[in-house]
Design a protein around this motif. Structure first.
Motif, PDB file in Angstrom:
ATOM      1  N   VAL A 130       0.830  -1.246   0.031  1.00 36.55           N
ATOM      2  CA  VAL A 130      -0.211  -0.003   0.156  1.00 36.55           C
ATOM      3  C   VAL A 130       0.925   1.309   0.182  1.00 36.55           C
ATOM      4  CG1 VAL A 130      -1.657   1.448   1.288  1.00 36.55           C
ATOM      5  CG2 VAL A 130      -1.869  -1.306   1.137  1.00 36.55           C
ATOM      6  N   GLY A 131       1.985   1.247   0.873  1.00 32.46           N
ATOM      7  CA  GLY A 131       2.920   2.227   0.648  1.00 32.46           C
ATOM      8  C   GLY A 131       3.524   2.746  -0.534  1.00 32.46           C
ATOM      9  N   VAL A 132       4.050   1.530  -1.113  1.00 23.81           N
ATOM     10  CA  VAL A 132       4.585   1.769  -2.480  1.00 23.81           C
ATOM     11  C   VAL A 132       3.378   2.255  -3.757  1.00 23.81           C
ATOM     12  CG1 VAL A 132       5.707   0.823  -4.528  1.00 23.81           C
ATOM     13  CG2 VAL A 132       6.316   0.059  -2.111  1.00 23.81           C
ATOM     14  N   VAL A 133       2.336   1.867  -3.446  1.00 25.58           N
ATOM     15  CA  VAL A 133       1.210   2.277  -4.345  1.00 25.58           C
ATOM     16  C   VAL A 133       0.951   3.687  -4.131  1.00 25.58           C
ATOM     17  CG1 VAL A 133      -1.166   2.015  -5.266  1.00 25.58           C
ATOM     18  CG2 VAL A 133       0.402   0.079  -4.524  1.00 25.58           C
ATOM     19  N   VAL A 139       1.082   6.675  -6.667  1.00 27.52           N
ATOM     20  CA  VAL A 139       0.177   7.578  -7.072  1.00 27.52           C
ATOM     21  C   VAL A 139       0.272   8.973  -6.623  1.00 27.52           C
ATOM     22  CG1 VAL A 139      -2.314   7.841  -6.421  1.00 27.52           C
ATOM     23  CG2 VAL A 139      -1.590   5.681  -6.955  1.00 27.52           C
ATOM     24  N   PHE A 140       0.853   9.199  -5.382  1.00 28.96           N
ATOM     25  CA  PHE A 140       1.248  10.804  -4.902  1.00 28.96           C
ATOM     26  C   PHE A 140       2.184  11.276  -5.877  1.00 28.96           C
ATOM     27  CE2 PHE A 140       3.749  13.768  -2.472  1.00 28.96           C
ATOM     28  CZ  PHE A 140       2.865  14.465  -1.971  1.00 28.96           C
ATOM     29  N   THR A 141       3.262  10.582  -6.396  1.00 24.39           N
ATOM     30  CA  THR A 141       4.096  11.135  -7.401  1.00 24.39           C
ATOM     31  C   THR A 141       3.404  11.461  -8.659  1.00 24.39           C
ATOM     32  OG1 THR A 141       5.833   9.775  -6.423  1.00 24.39           O
ATOM     33  CG2 THR A 141       6.359  10.697  -8.526  1.00 24.39           C
ATOM     34  N   MET A 142       2.519  10.592  -9.342  1.00 19.23           N
ATOM     35  CA  MET A 142       1.782  10.699 -10.335  1.00 19.23           C
ATOM     36  C   MET A 142       0.785  12.059 -10.348  1.00 19.23           C
ATOM     37  SD  MET A 142       3.048   8.652 -12.328  1.00 19.23           S
ATOM     38  CE  MET A 142       1.796   8.691 -13.695  1.00 19.23           C
ATOM     39  N   MET A 143       0.528  12.262  -9.204  1.00 22.89           N
ATOM     40  CA  MET A 143      -0.477  13.427  -9.036  1.00 22.89           C
ATOM     41  C   MET A 143       0.139  14.724  -8.699  1.00 22.89           C
ATOM     42  SD  MET A 143      -3.129  11.596  -6.052  1.00 22.89           S
ATOM     43  CE  MET A 143      -4.013  13.197  -5.983  1.00 22.89           C
ATOM     44  N   ILE A 185      12.179   9.092  -3.840  1.00 21.78           N
ATOM     45  CA  ILE A 185      11.922   9.662  -2.364  1.00 21.78           C
ATOM     46  C   ILE A 185      10.455   9.577  -2.002  1.00 21.78           C
ATOM     47  CG2 ILE A 185      12.072  11.850  -1.144  1.00 21.78           C
ATOM     48  CD1 ILE A 185      14.438  12.794  -2.790  1.00 21.78           C
ATOM     49  N   ASN A 186       9.617   9.823  -2.872  1.00 25.16           N
ATOM     50  CA  ASN A 186       8.126   9.864  -2.393  1.00 25.16           C
ATOM     51  C   ASN A 186       7.738   8.423  -1.932  1.00 25.16           C
ATOM     52  OD1 ASN A 186       7.953  12.503  -2.833  1.00 25.16           O
ATOM     53  ND2 ASN A 186       6.969  12.141  -4.969  1.00 25.16           N
ATOM     54  N   VAL A 187       8.306   7.372  -2.758  1.00 25.57           N
ATOM     55  CA  VAL A 187       8.039   6.033  -2.382  1.00 25.57           C
ATOM     56  C   VAL A 187       8.703   5.553  -1.345  1.00 25.57           C
ATOM     57  CG1 VAL A 187       8.458   3.725  -3.121  1.00 25.57           C
ATOM     58  CG2 VAL A 187       7.840   4.901  -4.966  1.00 25.57           C
ATOM     59  N   ALA A 188      10.020   6.091  -1.030  1.00 25.46           N
ATOM     60  CA  ALA A 188      10.717   5.847   0.122  1.00 25.46           C
ATOM     61  C   ALA A 188       9.693   6.362   1.580  1.00 25.46           C
ATOM     62  CB  ALA A 188      12.158   6.108   0.427  1.00 25.46           C
ATOM     63  N   THR A 238       5.385   2.766   9.662  1.00 29.66           N
ATOM     64  CA  THR A 238       5.491   3.195  10.789  1.00 29.66           C
ATOM     65  C   THR A 238       3.977   3.150  11.430  1.00 29.66           C
ATOM     66  OG1 THR A 238       6.993   4.962  10.522  1.00 29.66           O
ATOM     67  CG2 THR A 238       5.503   5.306  12.276  1.00 29.66           C
ATOM     68  N   LEU A 239       2.989   3.206  10.553  1.00 27.39           N
ATOM     69  CA  LEU A 239       1.739   2.800  10.881  1.00 27.39           C
ATOM     70  C   LEU A 239       1.194   1.516  11.038  1.00 27.39           C
ATOM     71  CD1 LEU A 239      -0.311   5.214   8.222  1.00 27.39           C
ATOM     72  CD2 LEU A 239      -0.006   5.599  10.502  1.00 27.39           C
ATOM     73  N   GLY A 240       1.985   0.599  10.183  1.00 29.18           N
ATOM     74  CA  GLY A 240       2.004  -0.608  10.371  1.00 29.18           C
ATOM     75  C   GLY A 240       2.706  -1.230  11.741  1.00 29.18           C
ATOM     76  N   ALA A 241       3.632  -0.598  12.089  1.00 28.74           N
ATOM     77  CA  ALA A 241       4.043  -0.885  13.643  1.00 28.74           C
ATOM     78  C   ALA A 241       3.257  -0.454  14.638  1.00 28.74           C
ATOM     79  CB  ALA A 241       5.515  -0.184  13.684  1.00 28.74           C
ATOM     80  N   ALA A 242       2.631   0.745  14.455  1.00 27.63           N
ATOM     81  CA  ALA A 242       1.715   1.176  15.319  1.00 27.63           C
ATOM     82  C   ALA A 242       0.344   0.062  15.473  1.00 27.63           C
ATOM     83  CB  ALA A 242       1.191   2.683  15.131  1.00 27.63           C
TER      84      ALA A 242
END
Length: 789
Positions: free
Chosen positions: A65-68, A72-76, A462-465, A473-477
């Motif tokens: 989900v993070g990679v996608v 997507v954020f980069t494409m936007m 960078i955006n994907v990273a 981090t959300l997954g760890a939480a």
């Protein structure tokens, strides 16, 4: 504590059969127990690895989900280009105006910060917009949005939205262009240098390059224009001042000359008066005359004392020196001849006459010299007197001159002041003319901006990273929250840590539809696990296996009845006579496992509702050798009262005498008092704990109740343990599906390798294990929801 069990009990219609009674003392478990010392919490990289392996699918999903989302954020985002020009700030070190204005600056950080703020100013942005004509550039005034979901469709379908600039007035377009230049312009100081990096970013690389270069050039031109304008204004001002000062100088010089003529003041070339010059000369002559007077006075005193012949002038006189020499020669000759002739001898008289004449001449010469000295002395005295008189006259004249010279000095000072101002203004006027022609710059371009070849934003990596880091981090939480909410047991280590009891056995999880086959198959993993539990129970006490074993659990459906059933089979296989007592008179299950009816059983025995001739029917033999079963019987309304009666204690005493091992299938502990009551009557108790089902708090409370009742808890067994899970296999390498099935494989015919009997061709056993694991996890989750509800 030892108690003597009496046959029968108060109120009994008739005593129990003698074969059910044991006349020896019955041993109860001790009430006292020591709380286990809590182990210190420790964290190791292996623990973290186990959490990662346990939640690997969740982590993989979060990473995906993070990679996608990062993509997507980069494409936007709209690509942006940046161009950078380097400027060197030139700090002036020469003084343009010496007295009026000082423009030399200290080479410190303030100069560079001032230049940076000027580069960011609105005035410079307006000049840049005007030079490049940006108010007419539609794609510059109204660029694409930097971040918008519409960018996805624009890239996919080539859709382009444009804005008509004719709708805006020139002032509005100028304001928009200036705002864009100021917003996208950045100026940074290169550390430990005098260089400034001027960068401009835009969606069009051509605009990025041209605006960056124009901003730097406009900054230089702005400074040159300001310098030229300032020089022109200063030149005009100084010219006016020169005319005014020149008129004042002429007027002051005329007034000085007129006053000098009127007062009769004449000055020399060194600007001193003649009187002052004469006084200086007379003072010098007077000093010299006084010195001569003193010198001649000393000589006159020596003459008056009769020592004139010793004067320096006398001794240095050549004539006198010759006369004295001649007198000496004649005197020597006279003395030489005196031994031969008498003084009256003519020759002797002649010599004497010559000597006397020479001496007279010498005296006359001395007299002449001394007289000349006296005359010189008198002349010096007269000269000193005359000089003093003249000096007195000059001093009187000088006093009168000083009175006149006061006004002359004032007028002269005005002339000098105006002349100095006039010369200074002429010099400044010349300097301004030269400075205006030179057009000094305050900065120089070191490197011009080049056309950027690739956008600097967005950066996919960078955006994907960043998105991957955020979602991890959300997954760890989320994993942390799940671990906080998951208060069940997932591995044997947790059971030992929470309960402080040894784990005597680990029973693998088996699908409900396969339990019967797994229990019947002596080579299955489940059967091997139960045999390991049997071995652990044989060495659980100092005297070996307890004669009476209670099997219970914290909550229902944890596998206690199955455990009691299988333990009875395993101990019976050792040629041990086993009696399995179904003491769960609320929800009996033992009779179903053996395929027996439940018309007569333990409840009938304890309530004495059975005929004497039916006593032999209570203890039933089974198809398993050495196993006898006492079912629960008719379900009574008060099971706890029956189990706490003396008849129950007497019955267990008799059973332990007759059989090598008595296994009691007790009800669950939580919410009921049956199991704690029975635990006091048994030599040892086995607590069945199901993995990922029973809550830790429930298990701890159950153990507390057993110990409060004085039970001798031998240990626990972890049931429904998913040994096929990767994290468990990694943490407990000795527990895996291959371990319990070691040696269970049988040779197969060629072409059937990898298929069990009755298994369809092409079916993947791994998928079946995965499906069973999913169903088990879903069932445990539903059970926890029911408990929470």
């Amino acid at each position: 504590m030892n108690r003597q069990i009496q046959p029968g009990g108060p109120g009994s219609a008739y005593p129990l059969p003698s074969e059910y009674l044991y006349d020896g003392p019955y041993r109860y478990a001790s009430y006292g127990y020591r709380e286990p010392e809590p182990e210190p919490d420790s964290f190791s990289p292996l623990t973290l690895l186990l959490y990662v392996v346990r939640y690997r699918w969740l982590i993989a999903f979060v990473m995906a989900v993070g990679v996608v989302c990062g993509a997507v954020f980069t494409m936007m985002q709209t690509p942006r280009y940046m161009a950078t020009v380097q400027l060197e700030v030139l700090v002036p070190s020469a003084k343009v105006f010496q007295d009026i204005e000082v423009v030399s600056e200290v080479s410190d950080v303030r100069s560079f910060l001032t230049a940076r703020e000027k580069l960011r100013s609105r005035a410079l942005a307006q000049r840049t917009v005007y030079e490049l004509g940006l108010t007419d550039k539609q794609d510059f005034l109204f660029p694409k949005p930097d971040f918008s979901p519409f960018n996805l469709f624009a890239r996919a379908f080539g859709i382009d939205r444009t804005t008509d600039i004719a709708q805006y007035s020139p002032e509005q377009r100028e304001a928009i262009a200036v705002g864009r230049v100021m917003q996208n312009l950045s100026v940074d100081l290169v550390t430990n240098t005098s260089l400034l990096k001027v960068s401009f970013s835009d969606q069009n690389p051509v605009y990025a390059q041209s605006v960056a270069n124009q901003v730097a050039q406009s900054f230089i031109d702005q400074r040159v224009d300001q310098t030229s304008e300032t020089s022109g204004l200063a030149r005009q001002f100084i010219q006016e001042q020169v005319v005014q000062v020149k008129d004042r100088l002429q007027q002051s010089e005329k007034a000085l000359v007129d006053y000098a003529k009127e007062a009769g003041i004449t000055v020399t070339g060194d600007e001193n008066s003649l009187i002052s010059a004469n006084m200086t000369a007379i003072n010098g002559a007077l000093a010299k005359a006084i010195e001569e007077q003193l010198e001649y006075g000393r000589l006159v005193q020596q003459i008056d004392a009769g020592r004139g012949d010793g004067l320096e002038q006398v001794l240095k006189s050549e004539g006198l020196e010759r006369i004295r020499g001649r007198i000496a020669e004649l005197s020597a000759e006279y003395q030489q001849k005196l031994s031969l002739f008498k003084p009256g001898f003519p020759e002797m008289q002649q010599l004497n006459s010559q000597i006397q004449e020479l001496r007279k001449q010498a005296n006359n010469g001395i007299a002449v010299i001394t007289e000349s000295i006296r005359l010189k002395h008198e002349e010096t005295v007269t000269k000193v007197s005359d000089l003093r008189s003249k000096l007195a006259e000059l001093e009187a004249e000088q006093a009168v001159y000083q009175d006149k010279n006061i006004q002359y000095t004032i007028l002269k000072r005005d002339v000098e002041s105006y002349r100095s101002q006039y010369e200074s203004l002429i010099d400044k006027l010349n300097d301004i003319g030269v400075g205006a022609d030179l057009k000094t710059q305050n900065a120089a371009i070191v490197d011009l901006a080049v056309l950027p070849g690739a956008p600097y934003s967005p950066r996919m990596t960078i955006n994907v990273a960043l998105a991957l880091s955020l979602f991890l981090t959300l997954g760890a939480a989320l994993i942390y929250v799940l671990e906080l909410l998951n208060n069940t047991f997932s591995n044997p280590e947790q059971v030992e840590k929470e309960l402080g009891l040894p784990v005597l056995g680990i029973l693998p999880s088996v699908d409900e539809r396969d339990i019967a086959n797994a229990l019947a198959d002596q080579r299955s993993g489940l059967s091997e696990a139960y045999r390991s539990l049997r071995t652990a129970l044989q060495f659980s006490g100092s005297e070996g296996m307890p004669r009476t074993l209670l099997v219970t659990s914290s909550e229902p459906s944890e596998g206690k009845s199955t455990t009691a059933f299988k333990l009875a089979q395993d101990f019976a296989s050792l040629n041990t006579s086993v009696l399995l007592v179904d003491a769960d008179m609320r929800k009996p299950n033992v009779h179903r496992l053996f395929g027996l009816d439940n018309t007569l059983g333990l409840s009938n025995l304890l309530t004495n509702t059975i005929r004497r001739e039916d006593y032999p029917k209570l203890l039933r033999t089974t198809k398993f050798q050495n196993i006898t079963v006492l079912t629960s019987g008719t379900i009574p309304p008060n099971p706890a009262d029956l189990l706490s009666s003396s008849r129950m204690a007497a019955a267990l005493s008799g059973f332990s005498k007759r059989y090598d091992l008595v296994i009691i299938d007790a009800p669950p502990i939580v919410g009921l008092s049956d199991a704690p009551i029975l635990s006091r009557l048994a030599d040892g108790s086995l607590l069945v704990v199901s993995a990922n089902q029973v809550t830790r708090k429930s298990a701890v409370n159950a153990l507390k109740r057993l110990r409060a009742a004085g039970a001798n808890v031998l240990g626990t067994t972890l049931s429904k343990f998913a040994v096929s899970r990767l994290d468990y296999n990694y943490a407990y390498r000795y527990i895996n599906s291959d371990y319990y099935s070691y040696g269970a494989e049988t040779p197969r015919l060629a072409g059937t390798a990898g298929r069990m009997e009755g298994e369809e061709v092409g079916q993947d056993p791994t998928l079946g294990d995965l499906a069973r694991g999913v169903r088990g996890r879903f069932g445990a989750f539903v059970a926890r929801l029911k408990q929470a509800g």
